[in-house]
Structure formats: structure tokens, C-alpha cells
Design an enzyme around this catalytic site. Structure first.
Site, short mmCIF file in Angstrom:
data_model
loop_
_atom_site.label_atom_id
_atom_site.label_comp_id
_atom_site.label_asym_id
_atom_site.label_seq_id
_atom_site.Cartn_x
_atom_site.Cartn_y
_atom_site.Cartn_z
CG ASP A 1 -1.80 1.23 1.31
OD1 ASP A 1 -2.45 1.54 0.30
OD2 ASP A 1 -1.83 1.91 2.35
CB CYS B 1 -10.05 5.28 0.06
SG CYS B 1 -8.58 5.92 0.86
N1 DGL Z 1 -4.03 3.87 0.14
C1 DGL Z 1 -4.66 4.93 -0.62
C2 DGL Z 1 -5.87 4.37 -1.36
O1 DGL Z 1 -6.47 3.39 -0.97
C3 DGL Z 1 -5.04 6.10 0.28
C4 DGL Z 1 -3.88 6.90 0.78
C5 DGL Z 1 -3.11 7.59 -0.33
O2 DGL Z 1 -3.62 8.57 -0.94
O3 DGL Z 1 -2.01 7.14 -0.63
O4 DGL Z 1 -6.25 4.91 -2.36
#
Ligand code: DGL
Length: 282
Positions: A13, A188
Site C-alpha cells: 500500500d 480507499c
Molecule cells: N491507500 C490509498 C488508497 O487506498 C489512500 C492513501 C493515499 O492517498 O495514498 O487509495
């Protein structure tokens, strides 16, 4: 056919949020060993360009490949939305993103009614959720809305009952509700932590889809289908690597994982970019 596969599942992530996906994976697959990479030095990805997110995604996968995983799970919605096809075409192992499982579940639940998607700016601009949903149901009506303040709110530790959280949630979701969606995709990694505030704002007539939860179900299906579930009776391990600030990752991680995050190692930029995992000191 072989009898199971003890190799790890690699998960990555942009930072800490992917631990919500790991939480679901561990719930369904308690025997699997997971190696997680959180790119905490370069988070957020959700406001970056397609080119930059694609490059980061390739580098994150290259890092995880050093651990010889049997599968890579892209926990980040932004990466899944922008770079999954490219990764699928280039990686030597199966890869699962979070967009398609969430989209499929939303179409099933909506029964022809309108579906709303909330996510980062990059995910919404990519139109990936809508494209995935019309593959399953071409007439699906989709409303999409970026909610950029949700990530910093969660990372700041604000709870669902917090007055600022509630005000922001209403500000984003009230206009969507006027278009009468029946399903809302939490597109998200961070949004599941705001689930009760979101549920309260949209009311009981709207079903929430947590893409992370659906992704875990897809991972189970794929591993089972390939006969590569870990047969071991032992509880699986979770080993985390981050590109910055392991202490903050540990402190905040518990809320995302629902469990203390114990094993976290910092990876320097040099280690990240070399191809020898033995150079990482623990
Ligand atoms: N992990 C990102 C997503 O699920 C959220 C955080 C980011 O903007 O990096 O889109």
C-alpha cells in the site's frame, strides 16, 4: 497438482491504510504468512499523477518479489485503479487488486439501482470503479466523488463520533444522497475506519461495500482454485516493511489492523532499490 503452498502473500500500500486489507486477509486466512510493504516515505499516492503512481507500484512490487511470494495483493485503491493491468502483464505471479472485487459486490447488491463510489482524487479520475462495474452490468448508473480529507482525518486519529469528522462526512456525502444511491463503495483503504460515521450519514437504505473485505474473499477463491492455500496448522506471521517512520506505523497501525503491529522494519532508499533482501537490517 501440489498440496498447498507455504510461501508468503505479499501485500503493499502507499502507507498504513493497507492494514485494513491485511486485517480481512488474516480473518479469512489465519495460516497465511504475510509480508507487507507500506511506502510511508512517499504517501499519499492519491493526489499523484498516473506516471508517478505506476512507477511507485512497479518499485513496490519489485521489493516484494524478493520475498518469493505466491501472490501479490495491491491493497491500495489508487494503485489498483491506475496500475493493475500493467502489473498483471509484467509480474510472474498472480496479482489481486481491490477495485474489481469491490465493484463486483456493489453490482450484486445494487440490483440495478444507482451506485456511489468515494475514493481518492486519483482513483476517481481514473474512472476505474465505473469501468469495472459496467463490465458486470453495462447499464449501471454510477456517481463518483473524491473525499480527500478522509485520509488525513483518519491518520490524525479522529474518531467517527468526532464533530469535525461528522461535519466533513456530511459535507461530502449529502450531495451524493440527493442522487439516491442504494450502494456506496468505500474505495480507499482508510474509509473503513469511518464506516459508522458514513453509515449514519447515508442512512439504512444504503448498503456499504468495503473493497478490502471483498478482496480478501477473492484472494481465498484464487488460492483455493490454484490449490495454493498454506496447509500449515500454525498461525501465520505478519512481517511489515516501511520506507519511513516505523514507530509511527506501529503506533497508528493497531487501529487499522485491530491488533498490535509488532514486526516493523525500516527499509532505506538504497535497500529499497537494491535487489538483495539480505541487506535489510532488522
Ligand atoms: N491507500 C490509498 C488508497 O487506498 C489512500 C492513501 C493515499 O492517498 O495514498 O487509495
Amino acid at each position: 497438482m501440489s498440496n498447498g503452498d507455504e510461501r508468503c502473500i505479499g501485500v503493499f500500500d502507499s502507507g498504513i491504510g493497507g492494514l485494513t486489507v491485511v486485517r480481512e486477509l488474516r480473518r479469512r486466512l489465519p495460516h497465511e504468512n504475510i509480508v507487507y510493504f507500506g511506502d510511508t516515505a512517499r504517501v499519499p499516492y492519491g493526489i499523484k499523477s498516473v506516471q508517478t503512481v505506476s512507477r511507485f507500484a512497479r518499485e513496490d512490487c519489485d521489493f516484494l518479489l524478493r520475498f518469493d511470494p505466491k501472490m501479490i495483493v495491491v491493497a491500495c485503491n489508487t494503485v489498483s485503479a491506475i496500475a493493475l493491468t500493467e502489473l498483471e502483464d509484467t509480474l510472474p505471479i498472480p496479482i489481486v487488486g481491490v477495485v474489481d472485487p469491490g465493484a463486483r459486490q456493489a453490482v450484486l447488491l445494487a440490483e440495478g439501482h444507482t451506485i456511489a463510489v468515494i475514493a481518492t482524487e486519483a482513483t476517481i479520475s481514473s474512472d476505474a470503479y465505473r469501468k469495472a462495474m459496467i463490465k458486470y452490468q453495462p447499464t449501471t448508473r454510477v456517481i463518483q466523488k473524491p473525499c480527500p480529507l478522509f485520509v488525513p482525518l483518519v491518520e490524525e486519529g479522529r474518531r467517527c463520533e468526532d464533530a469535525i469528522t461528522r461535519a466533513v462526512v456530511h459535507d461530502y456525502l449529502d450531495p451524493i444522497m440527493r442522487l439516491d444511491p442504494r450502494v456506496l463503495i468505500l474505495g480507499c483503504t482508510h474509509y473503513p475506519l469511518l464506516k459508522s460515521a458514513i453509515a449514519e450519514a447515508v442512512g439504512p437504505g444504503v448498503k456499504l461495500v468495503d473493497s478490502g473485505e471483498q478482496t480478501a474473499a477473492t484472494v481465498v477463491e484464487k488460492l483455493r482454485g490454484r490449490n495454493t492455500l498454506n496447509p500449515g496448522p500454525d498461525p501465520g506471521t505478519l512481517t511489515c516493511y516501511v520506507s519511513d517512520n516505523p514507530q509511527r506505523f506501529k503506533e497508528l497501525g493497531q487501529r487499522f489492523l485491530d491488533h498490535p503491529v509488532v514486526d516493523v522494519t525500516w527499509v532505506s532508499q538504497e535497500q529499497f532499490l537494491t535487489h538483495d533482501v539480505s541487506t535489510i537490517s532488522v
